[in-house]
Design an enzyme around this catalytic site. Sequence first.
Site, PDB file in Angstrom:
ATOM      1  N   PHE A 171      20.527  13.976  19.328  1.00  0.00           N
ATOM      2  CA  PHE A 171      20.168  12.897  18.416  1.00  0.00           C
ATOM      3  C   PHE A 171      19.059  12.056  19.063  1.00  0.00           C
ATOM      4  O   PHE A 171      19.150  11.723  20.245  1.00  0.00           O
ATOM      5  CB  PHE A 171      21.402  12.025  18.118  1.00  0.00           C
ATOM      6  CG  PHE A 171      21.142  11.037  17.024  1.00  0.00           C
ATOM      7  CD1 PHE A 171      21.098  11.442  15.704  1.00  0.00           C
ATOM      8  CD2 PHE A 171      20.894   9.711  17.315  1.00  0.00           C
ATOM      9  CE1 PHE A 171      20.823  10.535  14.688  1.00  0.00           C
ATOM     10  CE2 PHE A 171      20.623   8.798  16.306  1.00  0.00           C
ATOM     11  CZ  PHE A 171      20.586   9.215  14.993  1.00  0.00           C
TER      12      PHE A 171
ATOM     13  N   ASP B  84      28.398  12.298  23.810  1.00  0.00           N
ATOM     14  CA  ASP B  84      28.254  11.473  22.606  1.00  0.00           C
ATOM     15  C   ASP B  84      29.196  12.070  21.562  1.00  0.00           C
ATOM     16  O   ASP B  84      28.969  13.188  21.078  1.00  0.00           O
ATOM     17  CB  ASP B  84      26.787  11.512  22.132  1.00  0.00           C
ATOM     18  CG  ASP B  84      26.554  10.621  20.919  1.00  0.00           C
ATOM     19  OD1 ASP B  84      27.513  10.370  20.163  1.00  0.00           O
ATOM     20  OD2 ASP B  84      25.395  10.200  20.709  1.00  0.00           O
TER      21      ASP B  84
ATOM     22  N   TYR C  35      31.003   3.352  12.827  1.00  0.00           N
ATOM     23  CA  TYR C  35      30.780   3.294  11.368  1.00  0.00           C
ATOM     24  C   TYR C  35      30.822   4.653  10.672  1.00  0.00           C
ATOM     25  O   TYR C  35      30.640   4.726   9.470  1.00  0.00           O
ATOM     26  CB  TYR C  35      29.438   2.613  11.068  1.00  0.00           C
ATOM     27  CG  TYR C  35      28.267   3.100  11.910  1.00  0.00           C
ATOM     28  CD1 TYR C  35      27.670   4.321  11.665  1.00  0.00           C
ATOM     29  CD2 TYR C  35      27.762   2.323  12.946  1.00  0.00           C
ATOM     30  CE1 TYR C  35      26.606   4.766  12.433  1.00  0.00           C
ATOM     31  CE2 TYR C  35      26.708   2.750  13.720  1.00  0.00           C
ATOM     32  CZ  TYR C  35      26.129   3.978  13.464  1.00  0.00           C
ATOM     33  OH  TYR C  35      25.090   4.409  14.236  1.00  0.00           O
ATOM     34  N   LYS C  36      31.029   5.735  11.441  1.00  0.00           N
ATOM     35  CA  LYS C  36      31.033   7.062  10.804  1.00  0.00           C
ATOM     36  C   LYS C  36      32.453   7.404  10.359  1.00  0.00           C
ATOM     37  O   LYS C  36      32.987   6.759   9.463  1.00  0.00           O
ATOM     38  CB  LYS C  36      30.461   8.082  11.781  1.00  0.00           C
ATOM     39  CG  LYS C  36      29.003   7.818  12.146  1.00  0.00           C
ATOM     40  CD  LYS C  36      28.525   8.861  13.157  1.00  0.00           C
ATOM     41  CE  LYS C  36      27.103   8.596  13.604  1.00  0.00           C
ATOM     42  NZ  LYS C  36      26.118   8.890  12.564  1.00  0.00           N
TER      43      LYS C  36
ATOM     44  N   ARG D 160      22.592  17.545   4.557  1.00  0.00           N
ATOM     45  CA  ARG D 160      23.881  17.459   5.266  1.00  0.00           C
ATOM     46  C   ARG D 160      24.983  17.071   4.285  1.00  0.00           C
ATOM     47  O   ARG D 160      24.835  16.134   3.498  1.00  0.00           O
ATOM     48  CB  ARG D 160      23.839  16.375   6.354  1.00  0.00           C
ATOM     49  CG  ARG D 160      22.931  16.664   7.491  1.00  0.00           C
ATOM     50  CD  ARG D 160      23.245  15.791   8.689  1.00  0.00           C
ATOM     51  NE  ARG D 160      23.230  14.351   8.399  1.00  0.00           N
ATOM     52  CZ  ARG D 160      23.411  13.411   9.311  1.00  0.00           C
ATOM     53  NH1 ARG D 160      23.669  13.751  10.565  1.00  0.00           N
ATOM     54  NH2 ARG D 160      23.366  12.131   8.984  1.00  0.00           N
TER      55      ARG D 160
HETATM   56  C1  LIG Z   1      24.979  11.386  17.633  1.00  0.00           C
HETATM   57  C2  LIG Z   1      24.560   9.983  17.398  1.00  0.00           C
HETATM   58  N1  LIG Z   1      24.418   9.145  18.447  1.00  0.00           N
HETATM   59  C3  LIG Z   1      24.011   7.865  18.277  1.00  0.00           C
HETATM   60  C4  LIG Z   1      23.714   7.382  17.018  1.00  0.00           C
HETATM   61  C5  LIG Z   1      23.144   5.987  16.820  1.00  0.00           C
HETATM   62  O1  LIG Z   1      23.937   5.004  17.256  1.00  0.00           O
HETATM   63  P1  LIG Z   1      23.551   3.436  17.091  1.00  0.00           P
HETATM   64  O2  LIG Z   1      22.565   3.305  15.975  1.00  0.00           O
HETATM   65  O3  LIG Z   1      24.860   2.804  16.774  1.00  0.00           O
HETATM   66  O4  LIG Z   1      23.012   2.991  18.374  1.00  0.00           O
HETATM   67  C6  LIG Z   1      23.882   8.200  15.907  1.00  0.00           C
HETATM   68  C7  LIG Z   1      23.596   7.674  14.559  1.00  0.00           C
HETATM   69  O5  LIG Z   1      23.679   8.305  13.557  1.00  0.00           O
HETATM   70  C8  LIG Z   1      24.298   9.529  16.105  1.00  0.00           C
HETATM   71  O6  LIG Z   1      24.421  10.356  15.067  1.00  0.00           O
END
Ligand SMILES: Cc1ncc(COP(=O)(O)O)c(C=O)c1O
Length: 413
Positions: free
Chosen positions: A127, A198, A223-224, A372
Amino acid sequence: MAMPNDADIAALDAADPLAGFHDAFSLPAGVIYLCGNSLGPPPRDAAARLAQVTTEQWGAHLVRGWTEDDWIGLPGRVGDKIARLIGADPGEVAIADSTSVNLFKLLAAAGGLRPGRTTILSQADNFPTDLYVAQGLADVSGDRWQLRTVAADAIADAIDEECAVVMLSHVDYRTGALFDMSALTQMAHAKGALVLWDVAHSTGAVPVDLNGAAADFAVGCGYKYLNGGPGAPAFLFVARRHQEAARSPLSGWMGHAAPFEFVPDYRPAEGITRFLCGTPVVLGIAGLEAGLDVTLAADLASLRTKSQSLGDLFIARVEELCADGDLTLASPRAAAARGSQVCLTHPNGYAVMQVLIERGVIGDFRAPDIMRFGFAPLYLRYAEAAEAARTLADVLAARAWDQPKYHQRAAVT
Ligand SMILES: Cc1ncc(COP(=O)(O)O)c(C=O)c1O
């Protein structure tokens, strides 16, 4: 296996041990929500919980809420609830900041435990924020650390004696492909490297067993699949064996051993608390706790079984009904190799997704061509997975996407 017909699908819903959880969420009528991997829907009692904290705690106790309502203890107390979902022990998880900020803190902490080693190794298609944060850390470290990226299937061979920390996403955000957390952690440890996982796309939908895998560090989003609300605070995990030696580079007062002594010099708190930085986001954590409590009431093994069956059903239906030769499956076909999402590519994927959303099937799009579809097992029904495939087939057969208005890119896709 014979293709399930509508009666079979109704029977699957009737026998679903998680069926009761559908009504624990507020979802608009007429919507099939396949975006819980991006932003989960509100639990029905989220508004009441936030109102309660606002009126009965904040409104009644004002600043005394920090002690009377133990707001100060929220990061650890709610962190312990997340620990139950990710195979961690009490005291190993805290709620703090965003996933991006937590990545920075834990990458630096992990790197600090491996003096002399210079590489942060990651998958090239991780990501973006994970890669950006590692780049930023490398920049501020002078020449101490560099980020090295390789293809996901080359990670195991790329771990060498230079490698301080391997940073991986448990579930690939684009394809849904699932890493073998235990095997990769073992390989990294065999080379003396630490691993930061992650788990944003697995927590709450795919079993995560951080201690079972001997993981060192982890971060994830609230939030997911945890349904904590837009911009909900994130969480971080530090294995107990590292907590004494590991140091956060963001040495804020909430991570201090005695923040209310107001001494000028930083001294890290014991345990997971040293990875906090600033004041806890009390209302944000209250929203997150509302979401977490729903997930904690569910049987985690049933979540995984249902998430796999929903994905299998959707793939089977798409392959049965969609005749469009441009549509391809980007996710692993084998449910065991997949997280809780199914991704399909199409050269006009952005426009196709806009029509689907207009028709009430809400997924999302990731450049360059990936649609997705997230299958959050807590509240989705089998009939919805089947209906989503039918709607996709209709959109493709009629080339409904072939209008300029569906090609206008929004700021958030
Ligand atoms: C795998 C992954 N890591 C990190 C994040 C982003 O995290 P944040 O915006 O809370 O820092 C996301 C957001 O969709 C994600 O999918």
